[in-house]
Design a protein around this motif. Structure first.
Motif, PDB file in Angstrom:
ATOM      1  N   UNK A 194      33.054  60.601  29.373  1.00  0.00           N
ATOM      2  CA  UNK A 194      33.694  60.673  28.058  1.00  0.00           C
ATOM      3  C   UNK A 194      35.103  60.088  28.134  1.00  0.00           C
ATOM      4  N   UNK A 195      35.484  59.269  27.171  1.00  0.00           N
ATOM      5  CA  UNK A 195      36.829  58.690  27.190  1.00  0.00           C
ATOM      6  C   UNK A 195      37.867  59.663  26.646  1.00  0.00           C
ATOM      7  N   UNK A 196      39.107  59.373  26.934  1.00  0.00           N
ATOM      8  CA  UNK A 196      40.189  60.123  26.315  1.00  0.00           C
ATOM      9  C   UNK A 196      40.814  61.154  27.235  1.00  0.00           C
ATOM     10  N   UNK A 197      42.047  61.528  26.864  1.00  0.00           N
ATOM     11  CA  UNK A 197      42.844  62.456  27.662  1.00  0.00           C
ATOM     12  C   UNK A 197      42.207  63.848  27.720  1.00  0.00           C
ATOM     13  N   UNK A 198      41.817  64.382  26.550  1.00  0.00           N
ATOM     14  CA  UNK A 198      41.262  65.736  26.528  1.00  0.00           C
ATOM     15  C   UNK A 198      39.978  65.826  27.344  1.00  0.00           C
ATOM     16  N   UNK A 199      39.148  64.785  27.291  1.00  0.00           N
ATOM     17  CA  UNK A 199      37.920  64.800  28.082  1.00  0.00           C
ATOM     18  C   UNK A 199      38.243  64.882  29.568  1.00  0.00           C
ATOM     19  N   UNK A 200      39.318  64.207  30.003  1.00  0.00           N
ATOM     20  CA  UNK A 200      39.725  64.284  31.410  1.00  0.00           C
ATOM     21  C   UNK A 200      40.174  65.696  31.772  1.00  0.00           C
ATOM     22  N   UNK A 201      40.837  66.361  30.844  1.00  0.00           N
ATOM     23  CA  UNK A 201      41.249  67.746  31.094  1.00  0.00           C
ATOM     24  C   UNK A 201      40.029  68.643  31.251  1.00  0.00           C
ATOM     25  N   UNK A 202      39.032  68.470  30.371  1.00  0.00           N
ATOM     26  CA  UNK A 202      37.837  69.299  30.472  1.00  0.00           C
ATOM     27  C   UNK A 202      37.071  69.005  31.766  1.00  0.00           C
ATOM     28  N   UNK A 203      37.040  67.743  32.202  1.00  0.00           N
ATOM     29  CA  UNK A 203      36.398  67.426  33.482  1.00  0.00           C
ATOM     30  C   UNK A 203      37.124  68.122  34.625  1.00  0.00           C
ATOM     31  N   UNK A 204      38.438  68.101  34.572  1.00  0.00           N
ATOM     32  CA  UNK A 204      39.231  68.776  35.606  1.00  0.00           C
ATOM     33  C   UNK A 204      38.884  70.263  35.665  1.00  0.00           C
TER      34      UNK A 204
END
Length: 303
Positions: free
Chosen positions: A240-250
């Motif tokens: 998933x693209x985007x900043x928030x998606x990276x946070x959820x992956x983390x």
């Protein structure tokens, strides 16, 4: 005697309300949408409109405070608001006064739109705050704790309107609040309602809900659910693209790594499981750094 006191109070409120200017009456009854105390910014977002500009709200609130219909709360020891900046004065209505204002709001035919504006303002407030601050930032979490009553009222409206998508966004963006205050049962109840309409959620919201379920599983010691939810969160957030998606992956990798590490320690099977736990830790670190998250995130992952 109790009925007589109630009649006396109602008469006094009627008298005070009738003495208000039309704009004061309009703002006063709209303030009934707030549960607990609230900020000037929230009052501007909810009560402005129909000829009342946001810039006028401070003067109107001041007038209502002077007339003892609204209480001003001293801002000391409140911390910094989620959006940063100076600490604001807080306001509230006594419950008897709020109930009276609620009746006036309904009589004016404004209850539905004003309560919707109230819900939308608080959801917008959460969404405007960077997601990483909603998880770990102490000042932001203190601001959310102050708004707990209003956030509950917002969630109740989303439930009443079957807006499971809005409830999901609110619940997931309160992850840090649930985690820091151990109020996981309320969050579980919200998510259980969200699951009744999974098709209403975008993929990112599904990933966020699964990740939140993972954290709630850890908090409630339901480790099997935590494992399954974390795996689902990882799968949904992948790519998933985007900043928030990276946070959820983390966050999803953090939960999965924690579960593997706990299982390895409990089962004394470190040789088999520890590399998997480390791998999820590495993926969490990579996602945190890709999203340029504050240093507290890598430090938390490494712990």
């Amino acid at each position: 005697r109790r009925i007589q006191r109630q009649q006396t109070l109602a008469a006094a409120l009627d008298w005070s309300y009738d003495l208000l200017a039309p704009r004061e009456q309009q703002v006063f009854r709209r303030l009934a949408a707030f549960a607990g105390d609230f900020s000037l910014a929230a009052a501007e977002g909810v009560c402005a409109g129909d000829g009342i500009g946001p810039a006028e709200l401070l003067d109107v609130l001041g007038s209502l405070v002077a007339k003892s219909l609204v209480l001003g709360t001293h801002p000391s020891n409140q911390g910094t608001p989620a959006g940063g900046g100076a600490v604001e004065m807080r306001y509230r209505l006594l419950e008897t006064v709020r109930l009276y204002a609620t009746d006036k709001l309904a009589a004016a035919g404004e209850a539905a739109p004003v309560r919707t504006r109230h819900r939308d303002w608080y959801l917008g407030w959460l969404q405007a705050t960077p997601l990483e601050r909603l998880v770990f930032d102490a000042q932001t979490l203190a601001a959310i704790a102050r708004e707990t009553d209003n956030l509950r009222a917002a969630a109740e409206l989303s439930l009443a309107q079957n807006r499971h998508d809005l409830l999901a966004r609110q619940a997931t963006r309160m992850l840090g609040h649930w985690f820091m205050n151990s109020t996981f049962r309320e969050a579980q109840q919200w998510l259980a309602r969200v699951e009744q309409a999974p098709a209403a959620l975008a993929i990112e919201d599904q990933a966020a809900c699964a990740t939140l379920w993972g954290f709630l599983g850890v908090m409630s010691l339901d480790l099997r659910d935590a494992k399954q939810a974390a795996e689902q969160g990882i799968a949904l957030a992948r790519g998933l693209p985007g900043h928030d998606a990276a946070v959820w992956r983390t966050l999803a990798h953090i939960v999965r790594g924690f579960m593997l590490g706990s299982a390895g320690s409990a089962l004394q099977a470190d040789a088999a499981i520890a590399p998997q736990a480390r791998r999820h830790g590495e993926l969490a670190l990579a996602a945190a750094r890709d999203a340029a998250l504050p240093e507290v995130w890598p430090a938390f992952v490494q712990c």
